[in-house]
Scaffold this active site. Structure first.
Site, PDB file in Angstrom:
ATOM      1  N   GLU A 104     -40.829   8.682 -63.041  1.00  7.61           N
ATOM      2  CA  GLU A 104     -40.005   7.834 -62.172  1.00  7.61           C
ATOM      3  C   GLU A 104     -40.717   7.757 -60.814  1.00  7.61           C
ATOM      4  O   GLU A 104     -41.225   8.764 -60.317  1.00  7.61           O
ATOM      5  CB  GLU A 104     -38.648   8.532 -62.013  1.00  7.61           C
ATOM      6  CG  GLU A 104     -37.791   7.994 -60.917  1.00  7.61           C
ATOM      7  CD  GLU A 104     -36.645   8.963 -60.571  1.00  7.61           C
ATOM      8  OE1 GLU A 104     -35.784   8.555 -59.799  1.00  7.61           O
ATOM      9  OE2 GLU A 104     -36.621  10.099 -61.071  1.00  7.61           O
TER      10      GLU A 104
ATOM     11  N   ASP B 100     -45.417  26.207 -57.517  1.00  9.58           N
ATOM     12  CA  ASP B 100     -46.549  25.714 -56.701  1.00  9.58           C
ATOM     13  C   ASP B 100     -45.975  24.985 -55.484  1.00  9.58           C
ATOM     14  O   ASP B 100     -46.356  23.868 -55.162  1.00  9.58           O
ATOM     15  CB  ASP B 100     -47.401  24.765 -57.554  1.00  9.58           C
ATOM     16  CG  ASP B 100     -48.757  24.452 -56.914  1.00  9.58           C
ATOM     17  OD1 ASP B 100     -49.099  25.065 -55.879  1.00  9.58           O
ATOM     18  OD2 ASP B 100     -49.474  23.588 -57.453  1.00  9.58           O
TER      19      ASP B 100
HETATM   20  P1  ADP Z   1     -51.629  16.106 -58.165  1.00 14.80           P
HETATM   21  O1  ADP Z   1     -51.064  16.662 -59.427  1.00 14.80           O
HETATM   22  O2  ADP Z   1     -52.880  15.344 -58.402  1.00 14.80           O
HETATM   23  O3  ADP Z   1     -51.752  17.147 -57.061  1.00 14.80           O
HETATM   24  P2  ADP Z   1     -49.090  15.133 -57.064  1.00 14.80           P
HETATM   25  O4  ADP Z   1     -48.103  15.185 -58.168  1.00 14.80           O
HETATM   26  O5  ADP Z   1     -49.029  16.235 -56.044  1.00 14.80           O
HETATM   27  O6  ADP Z   1     -50.582  14.997 -57.640  1.00 14.80           O
HETATM   28  O7  ADP Z   1     -48.922  13.717 -56.332  1.00 14.80           O
HETATM   29  C1  ADP Z   1     -49.789  13.301 -55.301  1.00 14.80           C
HETATM   30  C2  ADP Z   1     -49.002  12.489 -54.271  1.00 14.80           C
HETATM   31  O8  ADP Z   1     -48.409  11.360 -54.870  1.00 14.80           O
HETATM   32  C3  ADP Z   1     -47.834  13.283 -53.678  1.00 14.80           C
HETATM   33  O9  ADP Z   1     -48.180  13.948 -52.496  1.00 14.80           O
HETATM   34  C4  ADP Z   1     -46.776  12.246 -53.428  1.00 14.80           C
HETATM   35  O10 ADP Z   1     -46.925  11.691 -52.137  1.00 14.80           O
HETATM   36  C5  ADP Z   1     -47.067  11.177 -54.435  1.00 14.80           C
HETATM   37  N1  ADP Z   1     -46.145  11.282 -55.595  1.00 14.80           N
HETATM   38  C6  ADP Z   1     -46.061  12.297 -56.487  1.00 14.80           C
HETATM   39  N2  ADP Z   1     -45.121  12.055 -57.416  1.00 14.80           N
HETATM   40  C7  ADP Z   1     -44.596  10.854 -57.089  1.00 14.80           C
HETATM   41  C8  ADP Z   1     -43.562  10.038 -57.676  1.00 14.80           C
HETATM   42  N3  ADP Z   1     -42.912  10.427 -58.775  1.00 14.80           N
HETATM   43  N4  ADP Z   1     -43.279   8.866 -57.085  1.00 14.80           N
HETATM   44  C9  ADP Z   1     -43.956   8.462 -55.987  1.00 14.80           C
HETATM   45  N5  ADP Z   1     -44.916   9.173 -55.384  1.00 14.80           N
HETATM   46  C10 ADP Z   1     -45.241  10.357 -55.932  1.00 14.80           C
END
Ligand code: ADP
Length: 293
Positions: free
Chosen positions: A94, A198
């Protein structure tokens, strides 16, 4: 690219309606994966991409998000689907539009985390392994928390560090610390709480309404102090967060000492992922911990 056709089809199956990607834009991504926002038919999704072999990592992330969602305690992005093809593996979530934190939002995040930590299991660990960053994280269930932390957390990272060529003082003092772990737990019996695993500031956000959201977890059941400790490792959360957490679920005074034991796991993981200065930091932390017991 065929991978986007596969992703669109998988989304269609997950939502039980045909889905067509009308727009796709790169979204910066985090430390580990490439990320995109896609839209179609008025719906928006957040897609993480990695190499084909990374499918288990995404499966574990989706299972972790589902575990937190099931606890009904704090909002997470709902996992939609995951899969892999010749060109890569993907996780579709989502899509949430994040906004800056307010003091109220920070307090709500503290309360929400306390609620999540009150969700417990019978044993420490989880029903499956996952990853911390890109490093495997072993979650074999154990009744004994100290044994769990010794073997599957600090011991695992120390063995990995040795395999990466970091031996000598780091390994010797690290092994001494493993033997002395019980000294940190006198009079304290942690419960197996549902943990994000984490939780640094980059893995929490707020919706336009101010609702806190946590994401990118490395879920397992463990001492809740381990989640709190990590929030302090890279800069820390706002004071309102800690005040609200403590009011909702008071911390044991021994947290001030144990938090370094918990953060050592992440510093060792950073050493194993990135090398460099993290070795000196890990050695310093181990020396300071040993000086206390
Ligand atoms: P990684 O696993 O590569 O570290 P993240 O899950 O931390 O990636 O996501 C990277 C960035 O993307 C986050 O800091 C956030 O700003 C954005 N993000 C993560 N999940 C979502 C989401 N479901 N919807 C919109 N933006 C997201």
């Amino acid at each position: 690219m065929p991978i986007w056709d596969d992703i669109a089809q998988a989304i269609g199956e997950a939502i039980d309606a045909p889905f067509v990607i009308e727009s796709r834009r790169p979204s910066g991504g985090g430390c580990i994966n490439e990320a995109y926002r896609i839209q179609g038919k008025g719906l928006a999704y957040f897609v993480k991409l990695n190499a084909p072999g990374r499918r288990p990592m995404f499966e574990a992330e989706a299972a972790g998000l589902a575990e937190i969602a099931r606890s009904n305690t704090v909002r997470v992005p709902q996992p939609v689907c995951h899969g892999a093809g010749d060109e890569g593996s993907w996780l579709v979530l989502e899509c949430i539009e994040f906004r800056a934190a307010s003091n109220k939002g920070m307090r709500e995040l503290g309360r929400a985390l306390a609620r999540m930590h009150r969700a417990t299991a019978e044993r420490f660990g989880w029903r499956r392994d996952n990853t911390i960053g890109a490093t495997p994280q072993v979650n074999t269930p154990e009744a004994d928390w100290i044994a769990f932390w010794r073997s599957h957390r600090l011991g695992y990272q120390l063995r990995l560090a040795a395999a990466n060529g970091h031996r000598g003082r780091l390994l010797e003092s690290g092994e001494r610390l493993l033997e002395r772990l019980p000294a940190f737990f006198a009079g304290y019996a942690p419960r197996p709480s549902l943990l994000h695993g984490d939780l640094w500031s980059g893995n929490a956000g707020f919706t336009a309404e101010g609702t806190p959201v946590i994401f990118d977890p490395a879920v397992y059941y463990g001492d809740r102090e381990a989640d709190l400790a990590m929030t302090e490792l890279f800069g820390g959360f706002a004071p309102d967060f800690y005040a609200a957490y403590d009011e909702a679920y008071a911390l044991d005074p021994g947290y001030a000492r144990r938090k370094h034991l918990y953060n050592l796991y992440h510093v060792l993981n950073h050493l194993n992922l990135f090398g460099g200065g993290y070795r000196a930091r890990a050695e310093r932390m181990i020396a300071e911990l040993l000086a206390e017991v």
